[in-house]
Design a protein around this motif. Sequence first.
Motif, PDB file in Angstrom:
ATOM      1  N   ALA A  63      61.060  -1.117  -0.667  1.00 36.42           N
ATOM      2  CA  ALA A  63      60.253  -0.525   0.401  1.00 36.42           C
ATOM      3  C   ALA A  63      58.763  -0.756   0.199  1.00 36.42           C
ATOM      4  CB  ALA A  63      60.535   0.978   0.490  1.00 36.42           C
ATOM      5  N   LEU A  64      58.316  -0.732  -1.061  1.00 34.05           N
ATOM      6  CA  LEU A  64      56.881  -0.785  -1.342  1.00 34.05           C
ATOM      7  C   LEU A  64      56.393  -2.165  -1.751  1.00 34.05           C
ATOM      8  CD1 LEU A  64      56.547   2.547  -3.373  1.00 34.05           C
ATOM      9  CD2 LEU A  64      56.335   2.207  -0.899  1.00 34.05           C
ATOM     10  N   GLY A  65      57.284  -2.982  -2.301  1.00 30.94           N
ATOM     11  CA  GLY A  65      56.909  -4.327  -2.701  1.00 30.94           C
ATOM     12  C   GLY A  65      55.814  -4.345  -3.751  1.00 30.94           C
ATOM     13  N   ASP A  66      54.942  -5.327  -3.645  1.00 32.67           N
ATOM     14  CA  ASP A  66      53.859  -5.447  -4.626  1.00 32.67           C
ATOM     15  C   ASP A  66      52.647  -4.602  -4.274  1.00 32.67           C
ATOM     16  OD1 ASP A  66      52.723  -6.814  -2.507  1.00 32.67           O
ATOM     17  OD2 ASP A  66      52.540  -8.728  -3.562  1.00 32.67           O
ATOM     18  N   GLY A  67      52.732  -3.881  -3.146  1.00 34.08           N
ATOM     19  CA  GLY A  67      51.651  -2.994  -2.739  1.00 34.08           C
ATOM     20  C   GLY A  67      50.607  -3.627  -1.848  1.00 34.08           C
ATOM     21  N   SER A  68      50.696  -4.925  -1.626  1.00 33.63           N
ATOM     22  CA  SER A  68      49.662  -5.609  -0.841  1.00 33.63           C
ATOM     23  C   SER A  68      49.570  -5.082   0.582  1.00 33.63           C
ATOM     24  CB  SER A  68      49.906  -7.120  -0.843  1.00 33.63           C
ATOM     25  OG  SER A  68      51.197  -7.432  -0.347  1.00 33.63           O
ATOM     26  N   GLN A  69      50.672  -4.606   1.116  1.00 37.86           N
ATOM     27  CA  GLN A  69      50.650  -4.061   2.481  1.00 37.86           C
ATOM     28  C   GLN A  69      49.776  -2.812   2.576  1.00 37.86           C
ATOM     29  OE1 GLN A  69      54.429  -2.158   3.738  1.00 37.86           O
ATOM     30  NE2 GLN A  69      55.154  -2.453   1.625  1.00 37.86           N
ATOM     31  N   PHE A  70      49.498  -2.177   1.429  1.00 40.44           N
ATOM     32  CA  PHE A  70      48.668  -0.970   1.401  1.00 40.44           C
ATOM     33  C   PHE A  70      47.271  -1.245   0.822  1.00 40.44           C
ATOM     34  CE2 PHE A  70      53.110   0.263   0.287  1.00 40.44           C
ATOM     35  CZ  PHE A  70      53.454   0.833   1.509  1.00 40.44           C
ATOM     36  N   GLY A  71      47.031  -2.463   0.397  1.00 44.59           N
ATOM     37  CA  GLY A  71      45.779  -2.764  -0.287  1.00 44.59           C
ATOM     38  C   GLY A  71      45.810  -2.379  -1.750  1.00 44.59           C
ATOM     39  N   ALA A  72      47.013  -2.252  -2.318  1.00 46.71           N
ATOM     40  CA  ALA A  72      47.187  -1.838  -3.708  1.00 46.71           C
ATOM     41  C   ALA A  72      47.897  -2.913  -4.515  1.00 46.71           C
ATOM     42  CB  ALA A  72      47.982  -0.531  -3.763  1.00 46.71           C
ATOM     43  N   LYS A  73      47.883  -2.741  -5.837  1.00 50.13           N
ATOM     44  CA  LYS A  73      48.689  -3.548  -6.735  1.00 50.13           C
ATOM     45  C   LYS A  73      49.660  -2.594  -7.418  1.00 50.13           C
ATOM     46  CE  LYS A  73      45.082  -6.960  -7.770  1.00 50.13           C
ATOM     47  NZ  LYS A  73      44.254  -7.572  -8.853  1.00 50.13           N
ATOM     48  N   LEU A  74      50.926  -2.735  -7.100  1.00 50.16           N
ATOM     49  CA  LEU A  74      51.926  -1.818  -7.643  1.00 50.16           C
ATOM     50  C   LEU A  74      52.658  -2.462  -8.819  1.00 50.16           C
ATOM     51  CD1 LEU A  74      53.516  -0.332  -4.392  1.00 50.16           C
ATOM     52  CD2 LEU A  74      51.535   0.472  -5.681  1.00 50.16           C
ATOM     53  N   PHE A  75      52.877  -1.642  -9.853  1.00 56.98           N
ATOM     54  CA  PHE A  75      53.627  -2.057 -11.028  1.00 56.98           C
ATOM     55  C   PHE A  75      54.736  -1.032 -11.239  1.00 56.98           C
ATOM     56  CE2 PHE A  75      49.200  -3.203 -11.360  1.00 56.98           C
ATOM     57  CZ  PHE A  75      49.229  -4.556 -11.691  1.00 56.98           C
ATOM     58  N   TYR A  76      55.902  -1.503 -11.665  1.00 56.72           N
ATOM     59  CA  TYR A  76      57.044  -0.609 -11.775  1.00 56.72           C
ATOM     60  C   TYR A  76      57.502  -0.450 -13.220  1.00 56.72           C
ATOM     61  CZ  TYR A  76      57.199  -1.216  -6.746  1.00 56.72           C
ATOM     62  OH  TYR A  76      56.860  -1.241  -5.414  1.00 56.72           O
ATOM     63  N   SER A  77      57.737   0.798 -13.598  1.00 55.95           N
ATOM     64  CA  SER A  77      58.281   1.124 -14.910  1.00 55.95           C
ATOM     65  C   SER A  77      59.703   1.625 -14.678  1.00 55.95           C
ATOM     66  CB  SER A  77      57.430   2.195 -15.592  1.00 55.95           C
ATOM     67  OG  SER A  77      57.955   2.528 -16.856  1.00 55.95           O
ATOM     68  N   ARG A  78      60.663   0.789 -15.026  1.00 59.53           N
ATOM     69  CA  ARG A  78      62.062   1.091 -14.712  1.00 59.53           C
ATOM     70  C   ARG A  78      62.706   1.870 -15.856  1.00 59.53           C
ATOM     71  NH1 ARG A  78      60.637  -4.134 -13.577  1.00 59.53           N
ATOM     72  NH2 ARG A  78      60.601  -4.679 -11.348  1.00 59.53           N
ATOM     73  N   GLU A  79      63.336   2.981 -15.507  1.00 56.35           N
ATOM     74  CA  GLU A  79      64.016   3.828 -16.480  1.00 56.35           C
ATOM     75  C   GLU A  79      65.502   3.854 -16.159  1.00 56.35           C
ATOM     76  OE1 GLU A  79      62.144   7.663 -16.431  1.00 56.35           O
ATOM     77  OE2 GLU A  79      60.109   6.824 -16.538  1.00 56.35           O
ATOM     78  N   GLU A  80      66.325   3.517 -17.125  1.00 58.05           N
ATOM     79  CA  GLU A  80      67.769   3.567 -16.894  1.00 58.05           C
ATOM     80  C   GLU A  80      68.200   4.995 -16.584  1.00 58.05           C
ATOM     81  OE1 GLU A  80      70.252   1.762 -19.799  1.00 58.05           O
ATOM     82  OE2 GLU A  80      69.021  -0.059 -19.920  1.00 58.05           O
ATOM     83  N   LYS A  81      67.619   5.923 -17.306  1.00 55.63           N
ATOM     84  CA  LYS A  81      67.850   7.347 -17.097  1.00 55.63           C
ATOM     85  C   LYS A  81      66.493   8.018 -17.103  1.00 55.63           C
ATOM     86  CE  LYS A  81      71.120  10.856 -18.627  1.00 55.63           C
ATOM     87  NZ  LYS A  81      72.128  11.212 -19.647  1.00 55.63           N
ATOM     88  N   ALA A  82      66.265   8.933 -16.170  1.00 56.69           N
ATOM     89  CA  ALA A  82      64.950   9.563 -16.061  1.00 56.69           C
ATOM     90  C   ALA A  82      64.528  10.172 -17.397  1.00 56.69           C
ATOM     91  CB  ALA A  82      64.967  10.622 -14.970  1.00 56.69           C
ATOM     92  N   LEU A  83      63.301   9.885 -17.823  1.00 58.87           N
ATOM     93  CA  LEU A  83      62.807  10.281 -19.142  1.00 58.87           C
ATOM     94  C   LEU A  83      61.930  11.518 -19.112  1.00 58.87           C
ATOM     95  CD1 LEU A  83      61.855   6.713 -20.445  1.00 58.87           C
ATOM     96  CD2 LEU A  83      63.900   8.035 -21.008  1.00 58.87           C
ATOM     97  N   GLU A  84      61.846  12.190 -17.974  1.00 53.68           N
ATOM     98  CA  GLU A  84      60.935  13.311 -17.752  1.00 53.68           C
ATOM     99  C   GLU A  84      59.489  12.807 -17.737  1.00 53.68           C
ATOM    100  OE1 GLU A  84      60.420  16.299 -16.858  1.00 53.68           O
ATOM    101  OE2 GLU A  84      62.430  17.156 -16.719  1.00 53.68           O
TER     102      GLU A  84
END
Length: 244
Positions: A63-84
């Motif tokens: 849905a968000l992609g690389d963030g360019s559609q918002f003028g942002a640079k998005l980076f993703y930190s993927r968690e197999e299980k939520a780490l709090e």
Amino acid sequence: MKAMIFAAGRGERMRPLTDATPKPLLKVRGRPLIVWHILNLVKASITEIVINHAHLGDQIEAALGDGSQFGAKLFYSREEKALETAGGIAKARALLGEEPFVAVSGDIYTPYFDFEQVKDVLHDKDMWGNPYPADKRDMCWLYMVPNPDWHPDGDFGMTMYTLTNDGAPKWTFGNIGVYRMEMFDRIAAGEYAKLGPLLREYADKKQVGGEVYEGEWHNVGTVQQLDLLNAPLAALAPAAKGVQ
């Protein structure tokens, strides 16, 4: 300054909606909750944003992609299980870097929060230009909100701009904060760790600063709250306090 948006929660109380859609992608006023934050961060020229995710995380990236559609640079930190919260920060450390960063929960709705104000809240020197000793600096700065109906006892007291574990009145943590990365030195990448105990520890040391935000703020915790926020404005007005 970089930002982090927490988007890894399962959203159990929002089921069945969150069985098929990650909570931060649920829409308020026609816009996903997480997009409200992205746009407000970009408005303050905070454009490098890290998003952690676990449950249905692929949908968030799609849905968000690389963030360019918002003028942002998005980076993703993927968690197999939520780490709090604290665990999520520690895992994303390589993406966030070592400088102070602002973090916000992806499931709150605060459409008018001005992120420009977060850039200069953690000071390294006093008003005369003298460096603070390491054990006297604020390690984080939290934005508090008036206690909502569902959390009447609040979280922290406040003396001037220093948060305390004791004292009255108390305010509720609004899930927006600025943090020094060294707060998380003891947490290994991939370790499950909550933020609350860390905040309490540093509050005991008088190293947690904060202020009260009295603008519109809602923690979207139930389907009913989401429905109220999406109701016509005339219907929402009399029930506003009940949906915070």
